[in-house]
Structures are given as C-alpha cells and as structure tokens.
Write a protein that holds these residues in place. Structure first.
Motif, mmCIF file in Angstrom:
data_model
loop_
_atom_site.group_PDB
_atom_site.id
_atom_site.type_symbol
_atom_site.label_atom_id
_atom_site.label_comp_id
_atom_site.label_asym_id
_atom_site.label_seq_id
_atom_site.Cartn_x
_atom_site.Cartn_y
_atom_site.Cartn_z
ATOM 1 N N ALA A 89 1.018 -1.370 0.108
ATOM 2 C CA ALA A 89 0.065 0.067 -0.161
ATOM 3 C C ALA A 89 0.622 1.214 0.098
ATOM 4 N N ILE A 90 1.913 1.704 0.258
ATOM 5 C CA ILE A 90 2.564 1.768 0.392
ATOM 6 C C ILE A 90 4.001 2.220 -0.513
ATOM 7 N N ALA A 91 4.610 1.254 -0.854
ATOM 8 C CA ALA A 91 5.448 0.974 -1.546
ATOM 9 C C ALA A 91 5.430 2.380 -2.504
ATOM 10 N N PRO A 92 7.181 2.700 -3.164
ATOM 11 C CA PRO A 92 6.999 4.053 -2.773
ATOM 12 C C PRO A 92 7.656 4.046 -4.982
ATOM 13 N N ARG A 93 8.523 2.775 -5.095
ATOM 14 C CA ARG A 93 8.688 2.309 -6.313
ATOM 15 C C ARG A 93 8.621 1.131 -6.912
#
Length: 408
Positions: A102-106
């Motif tokens: 849900a919070i993965a930036p890449r």
C-alpha cells in the motif's frame, strides 16, 4: 475390549467436519483475495508508474515463484512434523506484505512487498489443504472443493477490488485489506487449536492400532510418470488462467474500447464461473471419477477458449462464463488425485500441485507479458486458447480403479 474401543473411534474419524471446512475455506478466500490485489493493481500501476507488460509480469512472477518453490518444501516439513500454528503465522507475514504494498514508493519496493505475500501464501496453502483433508472424512473430493472454492472465490474478487477500491483510492487502497488479513489470522488461531487437538486424537489412535502396517509405500516409476503428467496438465491450466487474469483486461480495453471498470466485469465473470466450477468439480469426481472429470474439464474448455478472441463482446462474455466454469472443474480434483497417487504425503502433494500451479502462473506471467511486448496482445491471446488441448495427456493417466489397487 481393545478392538471394541478401536471400532468405536472409526465413525468419529470418518465423519466430515463441515464447520472446519467452511472456516478454512473462508480463510482461503481471505488469503487469496489479498493475493488478488496484485494483478488487480496492474492497470493502476501501469499508469501511475509507467510500467511495461514485462515489468508487470515480473511482479506476478515475484509473488508466485516464492509461493510455488516453498509450498512443497513447507508441505514436506509439516508432513514429518505437523505445525498447526503455521497457519496464523503465514497470514501474519502476508499482513506485513500488504502494508508494504500500500505504501511502496517504487517498483523495487512493490517487488519486496509481494515477496512477503508470496511467503505467507507458501506457509498457508499446504497446511490449509491438510486441514481440509483431516476434516474431510470419506468425502475428500467435496472437502477439497470447499477449501479450494474459497481460494478461487477470493481470486475472483480482483475485478471488484479494482473497480470499487483501487480505481477510486489508487495504490493506497490496498491498505483496506489489512482488515481481511487480521480477520484471517483470528480465524486461523481457532483452526490451529482444532488442528492441535485433532493431531493428539490421531496419535492416540495410532498407538491403539500400532499393530497395523505403515501406509507409506515406495514411489514406483508408474507413480512418478503419472505425477509428471498431472503437473503438465496443471501447467496448461495455469498458463491459461495466468494470461486471462493478468492481461485479458488489457485485451478488452484494446479490442472493445472498454474502460478499466468495464474490463473488470468481464474478468470477474470468468473468475466467478471458475470458482463455481471448482466447487462442483470435487463432488462430480466423487461420483464419476477423478480422471474422467480432469479429462472432460480440459477438453471441453478447448473449443470455447479458442473462440474467445474472435467473437463480439457479448458473445465473449458468455464464452468466458463457460470457459471459467468448465476449466476449473479440474482444480481441486488434480490435488486429490495427486494426494492419492502418493498417500501419506498430504502436505507435500498439496504444496507440489497448488505450488506448481502458482509457479507455472508466475512463469506464464513473465513469458506471456514478454510475448505481448514482442508479438502483440491479440496474437498472444489467440495462442493461449490452444493450451487446454494439452488435456489430451489425461488419457495416459491411470484410472481411479488402478489408483485404488496401487493403494491396496
């Protein structure tokens, strides 16, 4: 007196525990609904991160390859030393993976997150199948269907997840599924205590029946060949399902000018029909034979899967319903067939067959994604329709009666 005491335990052992079957089926639904988030996110990630089809295939590969490689390993370990609390532990690992997703930036962080989800799945599946086997009594086909239909129903939720949660909320919408993971952990704690008590009672029965011969038999060349054929059948089914699950939405968008939400409705129809097929496959196999249902499932699918890329949208919808239902009749049946090929290795056979399905799906995701980039979406979908024809290999499998003779 000892013989009378043993005889009194037999009806209890052979009864079917529907309460446990429905709970483990529900947990399977929750687990696989969480996994379904990943392919459901593909249209979102393709736009927000600019990912190629090959990269999307690699995400599916990362999820499934860990599960496929480790499922038979965990199954073999727990065949030797059962560990009831592996079930809630597995879903806890999945919970961490869904938070990361849900919070993965890449792109790289997404890969790491899906590895956690794949690991949790690898722990859950062989032990979940063992619970279904333990609760089955004499109705192994039905029990495995109840368990497997939970998972396939969870997978069929992917299009709804996309339309109702991921389209409006984007990648962070995946965080809602931490609730599903927590519910599954709580339910699996209950199952784990039942499982532990069941093991104790079975150990007591073994002591009482210590004069009976060991059920474990050497694995013959014929058994190995039969298992290899079953794995080829799983390969064909898994590649087809992987292609439909991961890329058919793109095909409908391209051919019929559908929106993402419209495309998900078609995929949802295919997957829901597959879940229904999974449920009916087990009882039909109990009645008409496992080999017969596997053969009919694959061969009756072929003409419909071949036609799907060439028909208008309304006809494609009907063919998707038929294809999903008929193809998935064999899903739970192949698991039971493998378990009866090598009795005494319930976890390993479940891990091998279901894990192999995940692994083939993983390889299929990468290979089909590469093919789409190389030769185009329409050509790849056309070639995929031929995969169920591999079901002709079922003719080489031993009959149910032969299996019974091998098992004495």
């Amino acid at each position: 007196m000892n013989q009378a005491a043993i005889a009194r335990t037999i009806p209890k052992k052979e009864s079917t525990s529907y309460r446990i079957l429905f709970i483990i089926g529900l947990c399977h639904l929750l687990n696989d609904a969480i996994q379904a988030i990943i392919p459901a996110m593909f249209p979102i990630l393709e736009k927000s991160m600019g990912l190629s089809f090959t990269q999307l295939g690699m995400i599916a590969f990362a999820l499934n390859i860990v599960s496929s490689l480790l499922q038979p390993v965990f199954g073999n370990i727990t065949d030797k030393k059962p560990f009831p609390f592996a079930l809630p532990i597995g879903l806890t690992i999945t919970l961490f993976g869904i938070i990361g997703l849900a919070i993965a930036p890449r792109y790289e962080w997404i890969l790491v997150s899906v590895l956690f989800i794949g690991l949790g799945s690898a722990v859950f599946h062989p032990e979940g199948s063992r619970v279904a086997y333990m609760a089955a009594g004499p109705r192994r086909g039905l029990a495995q269907s109840i368990y497997q239909v939970g998972g396939n129903t969870g997978q069929s939720l992917a299009p709804l997840i996309t339309a109702l949660i991921l389209v409006p909320y984007g990648q962070f919408g995946a965080a809602w599924f931490t609730i599903a993971a927590f519910m599954a952990v709580c339910l699996l704690l209950y199952i784990a205590f039942w499982y532990a008590n069941k093991l104790k009672s079975e150990q007591l029965e073994r002591k009482q029946k210590s004069n009976l011969p060991n059920e474990t038999k050497p694995i013959t060349r014929a058994v190995k060949l039969s298992l290899t054929l079953v794995l080829f059948l799983i390969f064909a089914r898994s590649w087809y399902i992987s292609g439909m699950t991961n890329f058919y939405a793109f095909y409908t968008i391209d051919k019929y000018s559908f929106s993402i939400s419209q495309a998900q409705i078609y995929l949802f129809a295919f997957l829901v029909a597959g879940a229904l097929g999974t449920f009916f496959g087990g009882p039909l196999a109990d009645r008409f034979g496992k080999k017969n249902i596997i053969f009919l499932s694959m061969m009756l699918t072929a003409p419909f899967s071949i036609l799907i890329p060439f028909v208008p949208a309304s006809v494609a919808f009907c063919l998707l319903l038929i294809t999903g239902f008929v193809l998935m009749l064999s899903f739970s049946v192949t698991v039971v067939y493998a378990q009866e090929l090598i009795p005494g290795k319930i976890g390993m056979m479940s891990g091998l067959t279901v894990g192999f399905a995940f692994g083939m799906g993983a390889i299929g995701s990468v290979a089909l994604g590469y093919l789409i980039d190389l030769i185009g979406l329409t050509t790849t979908m056309t070639l995929m329709g031929l995969l169920p024809l591999i079901g002709l290999l079922t003719l080489l499998l031993p009959s149910d009666q032969t299996l019974a003779k091998w098992n004495g």
